[in-house]
Design a protein around this motif. Structure first.
Motif, PDB file in Angstrom:
ATOM      1  N   TYR A   1       0.921  -1.137   0.063  1.00  0.00           N
ATOM      2  CA  TYR A   1       0.125  -0.085   0.034  1.00  0.00           C
ATOM      3  C   TYR A   1       0.703   1.311   0.204  1.00  0.00           C
ATOM      4  O   TYR A   1       1.905   1.144   0.336  1.00  0.00           O
ATOM      5  N   ARG A   2       0.376   2.333  -0.659  1.00  0.00           N
ATOM      6  CA  ARG A   2       0.699   3.714  -0.400  1.00  0.00           C
ATOM      7  C   ARG A   2      -0.221   4.520   0.295  1.00  0.00           C
ATOM      8  O   ARG A   2      -1.226   4.434   0.286  1.00  0.00           O
ATOM      9  N   SER A   3       0.489   5.483   0.831  1.00  0.00           N
ATOM     10  CA  SER A   3      -0.382   6.449   1.818  1.00  0.00           C
ATOM     11  C   SER A   3      -1.380   7.422   0.921  1.00  0.00           C
ATOM     12  O   SER A   3      -2.471   7.854   1.438  1.00  0.00           O
ATOM     13  N   ASP A   4      -1.018   7.423  -0.381  1.00  0.00           N
ATOM     14  CA  ASP A   4      -1.682   8.380  -1.285  1.00  0.00           C
ATOM     15  C   ASP A   4      -2.854   7.415  -1.932  1.00  0.00           C
ATOM     16  O   ASP A   4      -3.801   8.118  -2.350  1.00  0.00           O
ATOM     17  N   VAL A   5      -2.709   6.230  -1.641  1.00  0.00           N
ATOM     18  CA  VAL A   5      -3.803   5.314  -2.044  1.00  0.00           C
ATOM     19  C   VAL A   5      -3.831   4.283  -0.961  1.00  0.00           C
ATOM     20  O   VAL A   5      -3.881   3.062  -1.389  1.00  0.00           O
ATOM     21  N   PRO A   6      -4.449   4.537   0.071  1.00  0.00           N
ATOM     22  CA  PRO A   6      -4.411   3.696   1.418  1.00  0.00           C
ATOM     23  C   PRO A   6      -5.447   2.316   1.300  1.00  0.00           C
ATOM     24  O   PRO A   6      -4.948   1.451   2.023  1.00  0.00           O
ATOM     25  N   HIS A   7      -6.233   2.512   0.496  1.00  0.00           N
ATOM     26  CA  HIS A   7      -7.366   1.477   0.603  1.00  0.00           C
ATOM     27  C   HIS A   7      -7.295   0.439  -0.533  1.00  0.00           C
ATOM     28  O   HIS A   7      -7.520  -0.728  -0.415  1.00  0.00           O
ATOM     29  N   ASP A   8      -6.311   0.472  -1.477  1.00  0.00           N
ATOM     30  CA  ASP A   8      -6.188  -0.441  -2.639  1.00  0.00           C
ATOM     31  C   ASP A   8      -4.711  -0.903  -2.680  1.00  0.00           C
ATOM     32  O   ASP A   8      -3.822  -0.264  -2.541  1.00  0.00           O
ATOM     33  N   SER A   9      -4.236  -2.337  -2.770  1.00  0.00           N
ATOM     34  CA  SER A   9      -3.393  -2.901  -2.527  1.00  0.00           C
ATOM     35  C   SER A   9      -2.612  -2.682  -4.039  1.00  0.00           C
ATOM     36  O   SER A   9      -3.252  -2.925  -4.873  1.00  0.00           O
ATOM     37  N   LEU A  10      -1.346  -2.328  -4.024  1.00  0.00           N
ATOM     38  CA  LEU A  10      -0.609  -2.186  -5.313  1.00  0.00           C
ATOM     39  C   LEU A  10      -0.573  -3.608  -6.165  1.00  0.00           C
ATOM     40  O   LEU A  10      -0.488  -3.599  -7.450  1.00  0.00           O
ATOM     41  N   LEU A  11      -0.536  -4.577  -5.387  1.00  0.00           N
ATOM     42  CA  LEU A  11      -0.704  -5.872  -6.086  1.00  0.00           C
ATOM     43  C   LEU A  11      -1.908  -6.716  -5.204  1.00  0.00           C
ATOM     44  O   LEU A  11      -2.120  -6.245  -4.016  1.00  0.00           O
ATOM     45  N   PRO A  12      -2.417  -7.661  -5.926  1.00  0.00           N
ATOM     46  CA  PRO A  12      -3.467  -8.159  -5.283  1.00  0.00           C
ATOM     47  C   PRO A  12      -3.422  -8.707  -3.845  1.00  0.00           C
ATOM     48  O   PRO A  12      -2.205  -9.418  -3.789  1.00  0.00           O
ATOM     49  N   GLU A  13      -4.366  -8.552  -2.941  1.00  0.00           N
ATOM     50  CA  GLU A  13      -3.897  -9.123  -1.533  1.00  0.00           C
ATOM     51  C   GLU A  13      -3.963 -10.596  -1.691  1.00  0.00           C
ATOM     52  O   GLU A  13      -4.623 -11.109  -2.287  1.00  0.00           O
ATOM     53  N   ALA A  14      -3.099 -11.296  -1.097  1.00  0.00           N
ATOM     54  CA  ALA A  14      -2.882 -12.734  -1.244  1.00  0.00           C
ATOM     55  C   ALA A  14      -2.533 -13.455  -0.062  1.00  0.00           C
ATOM     56  O   ALA A  14      -1.903 -12.886   0.891  1.00  0.00           O
ATOM     57  N   VAL A  15      -2.298 -14.781  -0.104  1.00  0.00           N
ATOM     58  CA  VAL A  15      -1.892 -15.614   1.063  1.00  0.00           C
ATOM     59  C   VAL A  15      -0.926 -16.490   0.284  1.00  0.00           C
ATOM     60  O   VAL A  15      -1.166 -17.258  -0.766  1.00  0.00           O
ATOM     61  N   SER A  16       0.455 -16.229   0.541  1.00  0.00           N
ATOM     62  CA  SER A  16       1.414 -16.838  -0.317  1.00  0.00           C
ATOM     63  C   SER A  16       2.427 -17.419   0.614  1.00  0.00           C
ATOM     64  O   SER A  16       2.719 -17.063   1.916  1.00  0.00           O
ATOM     65  N   SER A  17       3.417 -18.224   0.203  1.00  0.00           N
ATOM     66  CA  SER A  17       4.624 -18.721   0.910  1.00  0.00           C
ATOM     67  C   SER A  17       5.636 -17.442   1.092  1.00  0.00           C
ATOM     68  O   SER A  17       5.547 -16.714   0.051  1.00  0.00           O
ATOM     69  N   PRO A  18       6.326 -17.104   1.949  1.00  0.00           N
ATOM     70  CA  PRO A  18       7.361 -16.138   1.978  1.00  0.00           C
ATOM     71  C   PRO A  18       8.146 -15.946   0.747  1.00  0.00           C
ATOM     72  O   PRO A  18       8.220 -14.885   0.030  1.00  0.00           O
ATOM     73  N   GLU A  19       8.572 -17.087   0.169  1.00  0.00           N
ATOM     74  CA  GLU A  19       9.468 -17.080  -0.858  1.00  0.00           C
ATOM     75  C   GLU A  19       8.761 -16.458  -2.253  1.00  0.00           C
ATOM     76  O   GLU A  19       9.243 -15.653  -3.102  1.00  0.00           O
ATOM     77  N   ALA A  20       7.182 -16.972  -2.455  1.00  0.00           N
ATOM     78  CA  ALA A  20       6.654 -16.205  -3.282  1.00  0.00           C
ATOM     79  C   ALA A  20       6.299 -14.886  -3.241  1.00  0.00           C
ATOM     80  O   ALA A  20       6.260 -14.285  -4.182  1.00  0.00           O
TER      81      ALA A  20
ATOM     82  N   LEU B   1       7.175  -9.415  -5.455  1.00  0.00           N
ATOM     83  CA  LEU B   1       8.092  -8.048  -5.059  1.00  0.00           C
ATOM     84  C   LEU B   1       8.968  -7.711  -6.160  1.00  0.00           C
ATOM     85  O   LEU B   1       9.095  -6.777  -6.859  1.00  0.00           O
ATOM     86  N   GLN B   2       9.837  -8.855  -6.538  1.00  0.00           N
ATOM     87  CA  GLN B   2      11.020  -8.660  -7.350  1.00  0.00           C
ATOM     88  C   GLN B   2      10.373  -8.395  -8.815  1.00  0.00           C
ATOM     89  O   GLN B   2      10.946  -7.565  -9.606  1.00  0.00           O
ATOM     90  N   ALA B   3       9.292  -9.158  -9.139  1.00  0.00           N
ATOM     91  CA  ALA B   3       8.624  -8.970 -10.479  1.00  0.00           C
ATOM     92  C   ALA B   3       8.197  -7.679 -10.912  1.00  0.00           C
ATOM     93  O   ALA B   3       8.004  -7.045 -11.656  1.00  0.00           O
ATOM     94  N   ALA B   4       7.438  -7.016  -9.719  1.00  0.00           N
ATOM     95  CA  ALA B   4       6.674  -5.965  -9.547  1.00  0.00           C
ATOM     96  C   ALA B   4       7.820  -4.881  -9.622  1.00  0.00           C
ATOM     97  O   ALA B   4       7.337  -3.457  -9.645  1.00  0.00           O
ATOM     98  N   GLY B   5       9.054  -4.804  -9.459  1.00  0.00           N
ATOM     99  CA  GLY B   5      10.059  -4.054  -9.233  1.00  0.00           C
ATOM    100  C   GLY B   5      10.139  -3.294  -7.799  1.00  0.00           C
ATOM    101  O   GLY B   5      10.360  -2.097  -7.816  1.00  0.00           O
ATOM    102  N   LEU B   6       9.349  -3.852  -6.810  1.00  0.00           N
ATOM    103  CA  LEU B   6       9.224  -3.058  -5.456  1.00  0.00           C
ATOM    104  C   LEU B   6      10.347  -3.449  -4.796  1.00  0.00           C
ATOM    105  O   LEU B   6      10.691  -2.701  -3.754  1.00  0.00           O
TER     106      LEU B   6
END
Length: 236
Positions: free
Chosen positions: A130-149, A154-159
């Motif tokens: 999330y960013r404070s200028d768009v606090p309601h919407d995740s920049l990537l879809p909210e998910a449940v994942s392994s830590p490695e995933a 995050l790397q694929a999105a350039g974050l």
């Protein structure tokens, strides 16, 4: 605009009253007794604000993801108050609230992506960015994942790895794969608080995202089969 918010998503319990930007809150860290503590907390914040439940415009509650039991308690409690007072309910992402609280407590995190992570057990995390200028919407879809995933996405999105700042908050960050993220300032001891749910709800109210009590549904992210498997393991 007056919003009464509650949360029992994780190992804490809180209630807050938002009134035209001013917020009063009761917060207690406890793994149990949420149902016993919530009503007195609600009574206290209403009394401190000097208003009755009938004067509240809407209720707000964390919709998840989070603790299965905690979500059911919060949703049921919010529905009970909403039915009794004939008020709408504003469901708020618990991950968005976690990120918003971290930004509130760390001024220099503003306007940069914040990874919010909750421990989903079974070697997985609930997460969003999330960013404070768009606090309601995740920049990537909210998910449940392994830590490695999570790291891979995050790397694929350039974050991560791009040199741009990324901050991270939440108890889900205890997994080594997330703790090893380079150049990422992390805070594990972050809580979801009703005050942040209330403030996010004010923005969602402006977007007409309130629902009736009977439409309120928790967001687990895990499917029902997974939860039943987890319950069978606990019962052994």
């Amino acid at each position: 605009m007056k919003i009464l918010a509650i949360d029992t998503t994780s190992g804490a319990c809180s209630a807050a009253l938002y009134d035209q930007g001013a917020v009063c809150e009761r917060f207690f860290r406890a793994e149990r007794d949420h149902t016993r503590r919530l009503l007195p907390m609600v009574d206290e914040v209403l009394a401190e604000a000097g208003i009755a439940l009938s004067q509240v415009d809407a209720l707000a509650v964390s919709r998840g993801p989070g603790s299965f039991t905690g979500l059911r308690i919060a949703i049921s409690f919010a529905q009970g108050l909403a039915f009794a007072s004939d008020k709408p309910v504003i469901p708020v992402s618990s991950l968005a609230a976690l990120a918003a609280g971290a930004v509130r407590e760390h001024e220099h995190w503003k306007n940069a992506p914040v990874l919010a992570a909750l421990d989903a057990r079974m070697q997985e995390v609930y997460w969003g960015v999330y960013r404070s200028d768009v606090p309601h919407d995740s920049l990537l879809p909210e998910a449940v994942s392994s830590p490695e995933a999570v790291v891979e996405q995050l790397q694929a999105a350039g974050l991560v790895g791009s040199g741009a700042p990324l901050y991270a908050a939440g108890p889900g960050l205890h997994y080594p794969a997330l703790g090893a993220l380079e150049n990422v300032e992390t805070v594990l001891a972050s809580d979801i608080q009703a005050r942040d749910i209330a403030e996010l709800a004010a923005g969602l109210w402006a977007r007409n995202e309130a629902v009736s009590a009977d439409q309120l549904e928790p967001i687990y992210l895990r499917n029902e089969v997974t939860w039943k498997k987890r319950e069978r393991i606990r019962a052994r």
